[in-house]
Design a protein around this motif. Structure first.
Motif, PDB file in Angstrom:
ATOM      1  N   ILE A 132       0.842  -1.199   0.000  1.00 16.05           N
ATOM      2  CA  ILE A 132       0.000   0.000   0.000  1.00 16.05           C
ATOM      3  C   ILE A 132       0.872   1.243   0.000  1.00 16.05           C
ATOM      4  O   ILE A 132       0.712   2.155  -0.829  1.00 16.05           O
ATOM      5  CB  ILE A 132      -0.940   0.002   1.223  1.00 16.05           C
ATOM      6  N   ALA A 133       1.847   1.295   0.924  1.00 19.43           N
ATOM      7  CA  ALA A 133       2.729   2.455   1.013  1.00 19.43           C
ATOM      8  C   ALA A 133       3.567   2.601  -0.248  1.00 19.43           C
ATOM      9  O   ALA A 133       3.778   3.722  -0.747  1.00 19.43           O
ATOM     10  CB  ALA A 133       3.617   2.341   2.239  1.00 19.43           C
ATOM     11  N   ALA A 134       4.038   1.482  -0.793  1.00 23.64           N
ATOM     12  CA  ALA A 134       4.862   1.532  -2.008  1.00 23.64           C
ATOM     13  C   ALA A 134       4.072   2.103  -3.175  1.00 23.64           C
ATOM     14  O   ALA A 134       4.599   2.920  -3.954  1.00 23.64           O
ATOM     15  CB  ALA A 134       5.381   0.136  -2.338  1.00 23.64           C
ATOM     16  N   MET A 135       2.822   1.689  -3.308  1.00 26.83           N
ATOM     17  CA  MET A 135       2.003   2.188  -4.422  1.00 26.83           C
ATOM     18  C   MET A 135       1.726   3.682  -4.254  1.00 26.83           C
ATOM     19  O   MET A 135       1.729   4.442  -5.236  1.00 26.83           O
ATOM     20  CB  MET A 135       0.696   1.407  -4.492  1.00 26.83           C
ATOM     21  N   GLN A 136       1.487   4.108  -3.030  1.00 29.82           N
ATOM     22  CA  GLN A 136       1.231   5.527  -2.799  1.00 29.82           C
ATOM     23  C   GLN A 136       2.485   6.359  -3.079  1.00 29.82           C
ATOM     24  O   GLN A 136       2.410   7.414  -3.731  1.00 29.82           O
ATOM     25  CB  GLN A 136       0.744   5.732  -1.360  1.00 29.82           C
ATOM     26  N   ARG A 137       3.639   5.894  -2.643  1.00 28.44           N
ATOM     27  CA  ARG A 137       4.886   6.625  -2.887  1.00 28.44           C
ATOM     28  C   ARG A 137       5.189   6.692  -4.373  1.00 28.44           C
ATOM     29  O   ARG A 137       5.571   7.753  -4.906  1.00 28.44           O
ATOM     30  CB  ARG A 137       6.046   5.962  -2.144  1.00 28.44           C
ATOM     31  N   ALA A 138       4.998   5.561  -5.071  1.00 28.58           N
ATOM     32  CA  ALA A 138       5.283   5.532  -6.508  1.00 28.58           C
ATOM     33  C   ALA A 138       4.381   6.496  -7.265  1.00 28.58           C
ATOM     34  O   ALA A 138       4.827   7.179  -8.208  1.00 28.58           O
ATOM     35  CB  ALA A 138       5.113   4.107  -7.039  1.00 28.58           C
ATOM     36  N   THR A 139       3.131   6.572  -6.867  1.00 28.16           N
ATOM     37  CA  THR A 139       2.201   7.468  -7.556  1.00 28.16           C
ATOM     38  C   THR A 139       2.570   8.922  -7.301  1.00 28.16           C
ATOM     39  O   THR A 139       2.508   9.760  -8.217  1.00 28.16           O
ATOM     40  CB  THR A 139       0.757   7.187  -7.094  1.00 28.16           C
ATOM     41  N   PHE A 140       2.983   9.261  -6.091  1.00 33.06           N
ATOM     42  CA  PHE A 140       3.392  10.636  -5.802  1.00 33.06           C
ATOM     43  C   PHE A 140       4.688  10.989  -6.551  1.00 33.06           C
ATOM     44  O   PHE A 140       4.858  12.137  -6.998  1.00 33.06           O
ATOM     45  CB  PHE A 140       3.562  10.850  -4.301  1.00 33.06           C
ATOM     46  N   LEU A 141       5.575  10.027  -6.710  1.00 36.49           N
ATOM     47  CA  LEU A 141       6.794  10.292  -7.471  1.00 36.49           C
ATOM     48  C   LEU A 141       6.458  10.585  -8.932  1.00 36.49           C
ATOM     49  O   LEU A 141       7.061  11.484  -9.560  1.00 36.49           O
ATOM     50  CB  LEU A 141       7.755   9.108  -7.365  1.00 36.49           C
ATOM     51  N   LYS A 142       5.488   9.859  -9.476  1.00 38.80           N
ATOM     52  CA  LYS A 142       5.033  10.140 -10.843  1.00 38.80           C
ATOM     53  C   LYS A 142       4.441  11.545 -10.922  1.00 38.80           C
ATOM     54  O   LYS A 142       4.683  12.286 -11.887  1.00 38.80           O
ATOM     55  CB  LYS A 142       3.984   9.113 -11.275  1.00 38.80           C
ATOM     56  N   ALA A 143       3.688  11.909  -9.902  1.00 39.17           N
ATOM     57  CA  ALA A 143       3.074  13.238  -9.887  1.00 39.17           C
ATOM     58  C   ALA A 143       4.139  14.322  -9.794  1.00 39.17           C
ATOM     59  O   ALA A 143       4.024  15.381 -10.433  1.00 39.17           O
ATOM     60  CB  ALA A 143       2.099  13.349  -8.721  1.00 39.17           C
ATOM     61  N   PRO A 164      -4.722  15.726  -9.887  1.00 40.10           N
ATOM     62  CA  PRO A 164      -5.131  15.963  -8.499  1.00 40.10           C
ATOM     63  C   PRO A 164      -3.995  15.771  -7.496  1.00 40.10           C
ATOM     64  O   PRO A 164      -3.971  16.432  -6.450  1.00 40.10           O
ATOM     65  CB  PRO A 164      -6.260  14.953  -8.270  1.00 40.10           C
ATOM     66  N   LEU A 165      -3.029  14.896  -7.800  1.00 40.69           N
ATOM     67  CA  LEU A 165      -1.897  14.730  -6.892  1.00 40.69           C
ATOM     68  C   LEU A 165      -0.957  15.932  -6.974  1.00 40.69           C
ATOM     69  O   LEU A 165      -0.341  16.310  -5.974  1.00 40.69           O
ATOM     70  CB  LEU A 165      -1.143  13.434  -7.210  1.00 40.69           C
ATOM     71  N   LEU A 225       1.561   6.257  11.662  1.00 38.68           N
ATOM     72  CA  LEU A 225       2.962   6.652  11.527  1.00 38.68           C
ATOM     73  C   LEU A 225       3.426   6.537  10.066  1.00 38.68           C
ATOM     74  O   LEU A 225       4.234   7.355   9.599  1.00 38.68           O
ATOM     75  CB  LEU A 225       3.840   5.801  12.443  1.00 38.68           C
ATOM     76  N   THR A 226       2.922   5.551   9.341  1.00 39.25           N
ATOM     77  CA  THR A 226       3.229   5.439   7.917  1.00 39.25           C
ATOM     78  C   THR A 226       2.722   6.661   7.163  1.00 39.25           C
ATOM     79  O   THR A 226       3.408   7.209   6.294  1.00 39.25           O
ATOM     80  CB  THR A 226       2.606   4.161   7.330  1.00 39.25           C
ATOM     81  N   VAL A 227       1.532   7.106   7.513  1.00 41.19           N
ATOM     82  CA  VAL A 227       0.959   8.301   6.885  1.00 41.19           C
ATOM     83  C   VAL A 227       1.827   9.524   7.179  1.00 41.19           C
ATOM     84  O   VAL A 227       2.089  10.348   6.287  1.00 41.19           O
ATOM     85  CB  VAL A 227      -0.485   8.523   7.376  1.00 41.19           C
ATOM     86  N   LEU A 228       2.289   9.651   8.415  1.00 39.68           N
ATOM     87  CA  LEU A 228       3.134  10.791   8.759  1.00 39.68           C
ATOM     88  C   LEU A 228       4.460  10.753   7.995  1.00 39.68           C
ATOM     89  O   LEU A 228       5.001  11.804   7.610  1.00 39.68           O
ATOM     90  CB  LEU A 228       3.395  10.818  10.267  1.00 39.68           C
ATOM     91  N   ARG A 229       4.989   9.547   7.733  1.00 36.77           N
ATOM     92  CA  ARG A 229       6.203   9.440   6.913  1.00 36.77           C
ATOM     93  C   ARG A 229       5.945   9.926   5.493  1.00 36.77           C
ATOM     94  O   ARG A 229       6.774  10.632   4.893  1.00 36.77           O
ATOM     95  CB  ARG A 229       6.711   7.994   6.893  1.00 36.77           C
ATOM     96  N   LEU A 230       4.796   9.539   4.936  1.00 33.46           N
ATOM     97  CA  LEU A 230       4.434   9.996   3.589  1.00 33.46           C
ATOM     98  C   LEU A 230       4.313  11.514   3.551  1.00 33.46           C
ATOM     99  O   LEU A 230       4.756  12.165   2.593  1.00 33.46           O
ATOM    100  CB  LEU A 230       3.117   9.354   3.152  1.00 33.46           C
ATOM    101  N   LYS A 231       3.720  12.060   4.577  1.00 29.97           N
ATOM    102  CA  LYS A 231       3.572  13.517   4.640  1.00 29.97           C
ATOM    103  C   LYS A 231       4.944  14.204   4.656  1.00 29.97           C
ATOM    104  O   LYS A 231       5.159  15.202   3.949  1.00 29.97           O
ATOM    105  CB  LYS A 231       2.764  13.920   5.870  1.00 29.97           C
ATOM    106  N   ARG A 232       5.851  13.666   5.447  1.00 33.08           N
ATOM    107  CA  ARG A 232       7.187  14.263   5.504  1.00 33.08           C
ATOM    108  C   ARG A 232       7.902  14.161   4.152  1.00 33.08           C
ATOM    109  O   ARG A 232       8.567  15.096   3.714  1.00 33.08           O
ATOM    110  CB  ARG A 232       8.023  13.585   6.594  1.00 33.08           C
ATOM    111  N   GLU A 233       7.754  13.021   3.493  1.00 31.96           N
ATOM    112  CA  GLU A 233       8.461  12.802   2.232  1.00 31.96           C
ATOM    113  C   GLU A 233       7.948  13.711   1.124  1.00 31.96           C
ATOM    114  O   GLU A 233       8.731  14.237   0.326  1.00 31.96           O
ATOM    115  CB  GLU A 233       8.340  11.329   1.816  1.00 31.96           C
ATOM    116  N   PHE A 234       6.618  13.903   1.071  1.00 28.94           N
ATOM    117  CA  PHE A 234       6.040  14.640  -0.057  1.00 28.94           C
ATOM    118  C   PHE A 234       5.437  15.984   0.348  1.00 28.94           C
ATOM    119  O   PHE A 234       4.883  16.690  -0.491  1.00 28.94           O
ATOM    120  CB  PHE A 234       4.995  13.766  -0.758  1.00 28.94           C
TER     121      PHE A 234
END
Length: 928
Positions: free
Chosen positions: A222-233, A264-265, A286-295
């Protein structure tokens, strides 16, 4: 030929109408209607509401106050003495009422999961792929969803309507006001935001795709797919930035191709769009907070069930939490550690707290009532109100327009009959931009608050229940502090004799007793009265509390057969091997260690009528048990209690492609089963007579026959199904018929009449439609939970005044909690009874429905249900009115033993949570 003639006729009519318009000077220009509406708004009369207690959500309270509205905006608000009402204004006298800002729901599925809850109306989850940034709630929003009018009846004026949580990226949310007839009219325009983006982690996306052998099936994926999509964005964003730079220096270049999935991203990365993240478990947060920090995106945590475990981390990240507050833990693994104290813990840590409905998980009409749960958990009333209004508006970047009652803001407000978080308060009016969108006085609109709005024949509706003018026991107002009102000495395991004294004692068998007391010895009640009247020895210890009632009885529940985790390991209520299961016994599946059973005990439930499920026509044998003990045999009070029959939609759809497939088939199978059992019983009854005839025919004058030895009896095998059916046919035990619709209740009556059965109805969502017939039959009814959802077709006509309508016609009723297949995993009978009071039952009738009348229906009133000498000492101690949502259960006594005492002192979640072992198995349901 017919079409051509019709076409010519239509054309002639159009030409005629146009000619008349030209001759009379009538011309319709594009936008003329809109222009007229705007013109009307500019001429809107100034209106003032005078005399109410006005809670602004900013901390300012005006009592009595005045609110002045003009052209859809708040012109002024303040104390009655300070505010001058403009000359010619229309004045509303609202003395004795309360005005609050319109409620802002930050997590709703109104319009994308429309009522009724059938497949055609389920548009919340595009479950064809886990990444769905392209989809928009805008394109599924149904402005004609009855749920919107239901929400208005609960004071909701603004909502964040979101896709569901099946996908890792679920789609674009839309911020709306609950007015207008198109999504565009409802949409709230704002320069600061274009809306939200729904994302999710945890069980829901795992289950949605993992169950099909697709990704994601783990939290890692789940986290990998979300990170990959944000990187594409990010890359897409950089391509456009590069293009704009080239254009700025005069280069002739082609723009990048638009990508509607990534746009939208990019808006999220540019902070034009807020991420609303469905997440429950602490590790997922905590995973969500990591995503927030990264992006570096703007975030609102939605649900946040275990946010209390990581409150410091959330506060450090400056992330708000929009809590979905439900009555019980469970429904899936992620919410088994649910705490009502979460809001208070987060607030103390410095986290901005919001409260949502997740409609239809909690129906929007009950949002104020939902917030009251957080007050019981330690949040102040001011903080709870802000969580529903200003804080909610702030996280949606709409606080310049809505969320508080301040000059210049939109005139979105709610008129209440009393204190916002009291059980006894009703929403009287809801206003948006100075226009009334709900009025309890309106004979049609009011039914959206109670249910019953979809009835075609209005004559079937009962007399509308008059709201109580005030709380019946204002002196019992509870506080939300952690100190207990009960005074030591506490009741220890060694204590066999003691007295419980209350400021107000509810014996139920008689009127409340001020400063009443109950004398208990060896698990039995010795005497009831004032302390002086008891005449007990001086050495008997006295425990004092604010309020005492008998132990509460949940007259119909599937706990503990249906457990908190909602997985196959703890779901034993429905045996899906066949539709006729009379031999099944809840005794053989009653789990004393089920956490939900302990939870209900802590809510004051001392007896529970545990039933098998709703899938089978004959589901098995129910029983009544104590909610505390070490094993089922020790906890059983009465078994078997009844044979459970199911009518209606659930049993006819439980076995797809197999019988029964219709209500006719349901009735036919039951009639055939009982007739065959009756035939066997008749045959058995004839056997003794036949044996006597055979003996009489023996000629004893003939020595050979006279000396013939007696025949050896052939052993007969036991037939478990026939045994229980025989008991029912002999009226040794009753049938419990579970049905919702009125026609199914009438089928149940016919069945009981045909086979001369004793019976009780349960659920009975449409019982109010046949209340006279039920009264004539003298069949008791265990009514559905008052807050039963207006969901599918079976419950579409659910009515909060059902219990009162039945009592008014003389029916004996109790209230049960029934069955929940998702969250909350069980309801709490005290709260369900409480909600019957603003809809017609008196305080005394509501308490009887979960104590003495429940015991009467279950034939246990000789020992349970009231505080009377000789009865079992089951007592509940409270710090306030038992039916106020902010009231705590302080102690629970079963069989004279104290089995629960509320935790004292400062909030420490480590002491509050139940230590429930994790069960490594996937959950059951796709949710919101």
């Amino acid at each position: 030929m017919i079409f051509n003639k019709l076409k010519k006729t239509v054309n002639l009519r159009v030409m005629l109408i146009c000619s008349i318009m030209l001759l009379t000077g009538i011309v319709l220009l594009p936008g003329a209607e809109t222009a007229e509406n705007e013109k009307a708004n500019t001429k809107q009369q100034v209106e003032a509401w005078r005399g109410a207690r006005i809670l602004t959500a900013t901390g300012e309270v005006y009592d009595p106050g005045t609110l002045v509205v003009a052209q859809g905006k708040i012109q002024s608000v303040g104390s009655e003495e300070e505010i001058t009402i403009p000359e010619g204004a229309k004045v509303h006298d609202v003395r004795g009422k309360v005005i609050i800002p319109g409620l802002v729901d930050t997590h709703s599925h109104l319009g994308v999961y429309s009522r009724p809850g059938v497949a055609a109306n389920r548009d919340g989850n595009e479950a064809t792929g886990p990444v769905q940034g392209i989809v928009r709630a805008l394109d599924a929003l149904n402005p004609y969803d009855p749920g919107i009018k239901m929400a208005l009846s609960g004071g909701v004026t603004t909502a964040n309507v979101m896709p569901g949580s099946a996908n890792v990226i679920g789609g674009q949310t839309i911020y709306i006001k609950l007015r207008g007839y198109t999504p565009e009219q409802m949409w709230i325009a704002s320069e600061k935001t274009v809306g939200g983006l729904k994302m999710a982690n945890g069980e829901n996306p795992k289950r949605s795709y993992g169950s099909r052998g697709q990704a994601p099936s783990t939290r890692m994926k789940i986290a990998a797919m979300q990170r990959a999509t944000f990187l594409k964005a990010q890359h897409y964003q950089q391509e456009w930035e590069h293009y704009r730079k080239q254009k700025a220096v005069g280069e002739e270049v082609d723009p990048p191709q638009r990508d509607l999935e990534l746009e939208p991203l990019v808006e999220v990365l540019e902070k034009k769009r807020t991420v609303h993240f469905h997440t429950h478990r602490a590790d997922d947060i905590l995973t969500v907070l990591r995503l927030k920090r990264e992006f570096d995106f703007e975030l609102v945590i939605q649900h946040g069930t275990e946010a209390f475990k990581v409150a410091a981390e959330i506060a450090e990240a400056n992330v708000p939490v929009s809590m979905t507050v439900i009555d019980s833990p469970g429904g899936k693994q992620e919410v088994v550690d649910l705490l009502e104290q979460t809001g208070a813990i987060l607030q103390q840590a410095g986290v901005k707290v919001i409260i949502n409905t997740d409609d239809p998980v909690t129906e929007s009409r009950f949002l104020l009532r939902t917030a009251a749960v957080t007050i019981r958990g330690g949040l102040s009333e001011d903080e709870a109100l802000r969580a529903l209004t200003l804080s909610a508006a702030e996280v949606m970047h709409l606080d310049e327009r809505i969320g508080s009652l301040e000059t210049g803001k939109d005139a979105d407000f709610v008129v209440l009959s009393g204190a916002p978080f009291s059980t006894y308060t009703r929403v009287l009016e809801t206003w948006i931009e100075g226009k009334q969108y709900f009025s309890l006085a309106d004979e049609d609109q009011r039914w959206y608050q109670t249910g019953g709005f979809a009835l075609l024949d209005k004559e079937l509706r009962p007399d509308y229940p008059t709201p109580p003018e005030a709380a019946p026991f204002p002196e019992l107002a509870a506080n939300n502090q952690e100190e207990s009102s009960a005074e030591i000495p506490a009741i220890t395991e060694e204590t066999t004799e003691y007295i419980v004294q209350a400021e107000l004692l509810f014996p139920v068998s008689g009127p409340p007793v001020p400063h009443g007391a109950v004398w208990v010895r060896d698990g039995k009640i010795m005497a009831v009265g004032t302390l002086e009247e008891l005449n007990a020895p001086d050495n008997v210890p006295v425990v004092k509390s604010k309020v005492v009632t008998p132990g509460l009885i949940d007259a119909y529940s599937m706990v503990p057969l249906s457990g908190a985790y909602n997985i196959s390991a703890d779901q034993d209520h429905d045996e899906k091997s066949g539709t006729l299961q009379p031999e099944l016994r809840v005794l053989d599946a009653f789990n004393p260690q089920e956490p939900l059973l302990r939870f209900l005990m802590q809510q004051g439930v001392t007896l529970i009528h545990a039933s098998p499920g709703r899938s089978n026509l004959i589901a098995g044998q129910s029983g009544v048990f104590r909610t505390y003990g070490q094993n089922a045999d020790e906890m059983v009070v009465q078994f078997p209690q009844s044979l459970v029959l199911n009518l209606g939609g659930e049993p006819k759809s439980a076995y797809q492609g197999k019988s029964p497939g219709t209500r006719m088939g349901v009735a036919a199978i039951l009639r055939k089963t009982f007739q065959e059992a009756q035939n066997k019983l008749n045959k058995e009854n004839k056997k003794p007579d036949e044996e006597q005839v055979d003996a009489a025919e023996v000629d004893r004058s003939k020595p050979a026959l006279a000396e013939r030895p007696a025949a050896i009896e052939k052993p007969e095998s036991r037939d478990l199904k026939q045994e229980i059916l025989t008991q029912v046919l002999k009226q040794d035990i009753p049938v419990l018929i579970a049905a919702q619709r009125a026609d199914d209740l009438l089928t149940g009556l016919r069945l009981m009449q045909e086979f001369d059965l004793k019976g009780v109805f349960t659920l009975a969502g449409e019982a109010y439609l046949v209340r006279e017939t039920l009264a004539e039959s003298k069949t008791p009814v265990i009514v559905h939970p008052t807050m039963q959802r207006v969901g599918g077709m079976e419950t579409y006509h659910s009515y909060t005044g059902n219990a009162a309508a039945l009592v008014e016609k003389g029916n004996l009723i109790a209230i049960g909690t029934g069955f929940e297949d998702y969250v909350p995993k069980t309801r709490i009978v005290r709260h369900e009874a409480a909600m019957s009071i603003p809809y017609g039952l008196s305080h005394a009738q509501a308490l009887q429905a979960i104590t003495l009348d429940a015991a009467r229906i279950l034939k246990l009133d000789d020992q349970y249900g009231s505080l009377e000498p000789g009865k079992v000492a089951d007592l509940v101690l409270y710090d306030g009115d038992p039916f106020e949502h902010a009231t705590h259960v302080e102690q629970v006594i079963i069989d004279g033993k104290q089995v629960f005492q509320r935790t004292q002192g400062p909030i420490d979640w480590r002491e509050l949570i139940s230590l429930i072992p994790a069960i490594p198995e996937s959950g059951c349901c796709l949710g919101f």
